[in-house]
Every structure is written in structure tokens, then in C-alpha cells.
Design a protein around this motif. Structure first.
Motif, PDB file in Angstrom:
ATOM      1  N   UNK A 148     -34.701   1.519 -50.512  1.00 31.20           N
ATOM      2  CA  UNK A 148     -33.849   0.589 -51.256  1.00 31.20           C
ATOM      3  C   UNK A 148     -33.840  -0.756 -50.534  1.00 31.20           C
ATOM      4  N   UNK A 149     -33.644  -1.820 -51.296  1.00 34.94           N
ATOM      5  CA  UNK A 149     -33.620  -3.166 -50.706  1.00 34.94           C
ATOM      6  C   UNK A 149     -32.510  -3.282 -49.664  1.00 34.94           C
ATOM      7  N   UNK A 150     -31.333  -2.750 -49.984  1.00 34.37           N
ATOM      8  CA  UNK A 150     -30.169  -2.912 -49.127  1.00 34.37           C
ATOM      9  C   UNK A 150     -30.314  -2.342 -47.727  1.00 34.37           C
ATOM     10  N   UNK A 151     -31.214  -1.391 -47.523  1.00 41.23           N
ATOM     11  CA  UNK A 151     -31.349  -0.783 -46.194  1.00 41.23           C
ATOM     12  C   UNK A 151     -31.923  -1.762 -45.171  1.00 41.23           C
ATOM     13  N   UNK A 152     -32.487  -2.871 -45.637  1.00 43.20           N
ATOM     14  CA  UNK A 152     -33.109  -3.843 -44.731  1.00 43.20           C
ATOM     15  C   UNK A 152     -32.208  -5.045 -44.474  1.00 43.20           C
ATOM     16  N   UNK A 153     -30.946  -4.948 -44.904  1.00 44.47           N
ATOM     17  CA  UNK A 153     -29.934  -5.981 -44.660  1.00 44.47           C
ATOM     18  C   UNK A 153     -28.741  -5.358 -43.937  1.00 44.47           C
ATOM     19  N   UNK A 154     -28.236  -6.041 -42.911  1.00 45.79           N
ATOM     20  CA  UNK A 154     -27.013  -5.567 -42.271  1.00 45.79           C
ATOM     21  C   UNK A 154     -25.810  -5.805 -43.187  1.00 45.79           C
ATOM     22  N   UNK A 155     -25.822  -6.933 -43.890  1.00 43.30           N
ATOM     23  CA  UNK A 155     -24.770  -7.273 -44.855  1.00 43.30           C
ATOM     24  C   UNK A 155     -25.424  -7.418 -46.221  1.00 43.30           C
ATOM     25  N   UNK A 156     -25.172  -6.450 -47.110  1.00 41.70           N
ATOM     26  CA  UNK A 156     -25.780  -6.476 -48.440  1.00 41.70           C
ATOM     27  C   UNK A 156     -24.702  -6.336 -49.519  1.00 41.70           C
ATOM     28  N   UNK A 157     -23.563  -6.960 -49.250  1.00 46.18           N
ATOM     29  CA  UNK A 157     -22.470  -6.882 -50.215  1.00 46.18           C
ATOM     30  C   UNK A 157     -22.844  -7.601 -51.516  1.00 46.18           C
ATOM     31  N   UNK A 158     -22.151  -7.240 -52.572  1.00 47.05           N
ATOM     32  CA  UNK A 158     -22.417  -7.845 -53.877  1.00 47.05           C
ATOM     33  C   UNK A 158     -22.008  -9.309 -53.880  1.00 47.05           C
ATOM     34  N   UNK A 159     -22.834 -10.151 -54.510  1.00 40.19           N
ATOM     35  CA  UNK A 159     -22.548 -11.575 -54.640  1.00 40.19           C
ATOM     36  C   UNK A 159     -21.667 -11.781 -55.878  1.00 40.19           C
ATOM     37  N   UNK A 160     -20.603 -12.539 -55.727  1.00 38.99           N
ATOM     38  CA  UNK A 160     -19.684 -12.763 -56.839  1.00 38.99           C
ATOM     39  C   UNK A 160     -20.127 -13.945 -57.700  1.00 38.99           C
ATOM     40  N   UNK A 161     -19.579 -14.020 -58.902  1.00 35.70           N
ATOM     41  CA  UNK A 161     -19.853 -15.161 -59.781  1.00 35.70           C
ATOM     42  C   UNK A 161     -19.442 -16.464 -59.107  1.00 35.70           C
TER      43      UNK A 161
END
Length: 210
Positions: A185-198
Motif C-alpha cells: 500500500x502507498x501509506x506504508x512508505x510514509x510516516x505520516x499518511x493522514x487524510x488530507x482535508x478539503x
């Protein structure tokens, strides 16, 4: 290669892209996650920033399983091999295609520039935070082709080898900083992969416009 967050990934991707020669470039982000990455790229290249929206088409009983993708322009792709494996035909996902198209158009209106930059005759760089299957990015490439750009480049910090190969067959160039052999998954390669808000998307677009 692991990234601190999308901004860190964008800076690293921008460093690679600035080594290349571009003709009147335009940077298009796949929102929402692609915006923080694309903002860094656009700033480094001193290029306009806008969005190109593509939405996954999910299987009828497994909405998280992508069987295709569609853009706000109505350009869509269906993965016939996946449909066959699921025992489905194209008409079986007509409702999912309609819903995904409507959502793509809503997001394009929500996030897109009021006065979109011209793409004809320019180098267009499509940016996302990563490639898993590559279906949405592939749909975006086909949609951008409709505007007759000089070239289309797909640029991401990380991606699966299969997805990169899929995009290499469609784009003029693919820039991917890391293709991990064990990609899940893409998120496993980021320490912070929280959802981006509008609100964060609006802030990034407005800051670049200034």
C-alpha cells in the motif's frame, strides 16, 4: 525509501524533476493526497498548479476493489481481466461507473481552478502521492491526452512495479523515486499518511496562486 509526509515526498520528487528540461510546464495533482506533493513540484518548477480528478470504479459487492477508473471528463477505463475474474461483465458495473463519474465531477468543481491553465502544447506533469494499481492515474493520463499537450509525465514518490509499468505504456515519461519489491500500500512508505482535508487542499491551491 520512506518519506516523512507528503510535503517531504514532494520536495524529493521536485528535486528529481528540476533536473529535467520542461517546455511551459503545468502541474496537475490527483486530489486530495496528490496536492501536497504537487504543490512542492509546482513551486520548484515555477509552474501553474491545478487538479485532474479520477475516481476508482469499485466492484458491485466489493467497493474497495478497483475494476476501473473514471475522470471528471467522463474518460473511463475498465479492467476486463479483473471483471472476468469476478464473474462480471461491463454492464454489471454501470451503476458504479455512473456514481464514480458524478463524484469525479463534483470534486473537479470543488477543487479545480476557476480559470484552468491551458494544456495544449505544454508539458503536463500529473502528480500523486503514490501508485498502487495505477488505475486512477492511468485514467488521468488518458483524460489529459484529450487536451493535446506536448507531453504527459506521471510523477510519484513511490509505486508498485506493476503500476509503474502500466503507466509507462501510456505516459511519455514516468518518474517514480522508489519501487519497493514488497509493495502492499502507498501509506506504508510514509510516516505520516493522514487524510488530507478539503480545507488543506484549498489552502495549498490558494498559497500557490499567490
Amino acid at each position: 525509501m520512506t518519506f516523512t509526509d507528503r510535503t517531504d515526498a514532494g520536495r524529493k520528487l521536485a528535486a528529481e524533476l528540476t533536473r529535467r528540461t520542461w517546455t511551459d510546464p503545468v502541474v496537475l495533482a490527483l486530489p486530495r493526497g496528490g496536492l501536497p506533493v504537487a504543490a512542492e513540484v509546482a513551486a520548484a518548477l515555477d509552474a501553474p498548479l491545478d487538479v485532474v480528478v479520477a475516481r476508482k470504479i469499485g466492484a458491485p459487492d466489493q467497493p474497495e476493489l478497483a475494476v476501473g477508473a473514471v475522470t471528471a471528463d467522463g474518460v473511463y477505463l475498465l479492467d476486463d481481466a479483473t471483471l472476468t475474474a469476478l464473474g462480471l461483465r461491463r454492464p454489471d458495473v454501470a451503476d458504479q461507473l455512473t456514481a464514480a463519474t458524478a463524484e469525479a465531477r463534483r470534486r473537479q468543481e470543488r477543487f479545480g481552478a476557476a480559470d484552468p491553465p491551458r494544456l495544449a502544447g505544454r508539458d503536463v506533469i500529473i502528480v500523486d502521492d503514490g501508485l498502487a494499481t495505477g488505475m486512477t492515474a492511468l485514467a488521468a493520463v488518458h483524460a489529459v491526452r484529450e487536451h493535446e499537450p506536448r507531453s504527459v509525465c506521471l510523477a510519484v514518490p513511490v509505486g508498485s512495479t506493476a503500476a509503474v509499468r502500466r503507466l509507462e505504456a501510456a505516459a511519455d515519461a514516468v518518474v517514480c523515486l522508489s519501487q519497493p519489491p514488497k509493495f502492499t500500500a502507498v501509506g506504508q512508505w510514509y510516516r505520516d499518511f493522514r487524510q488530507i482535508t478539503d480545507a488543506e487542499v484549498d489552502s495549498l491551491v490558494a498559497a500557490h496562486a499567490r
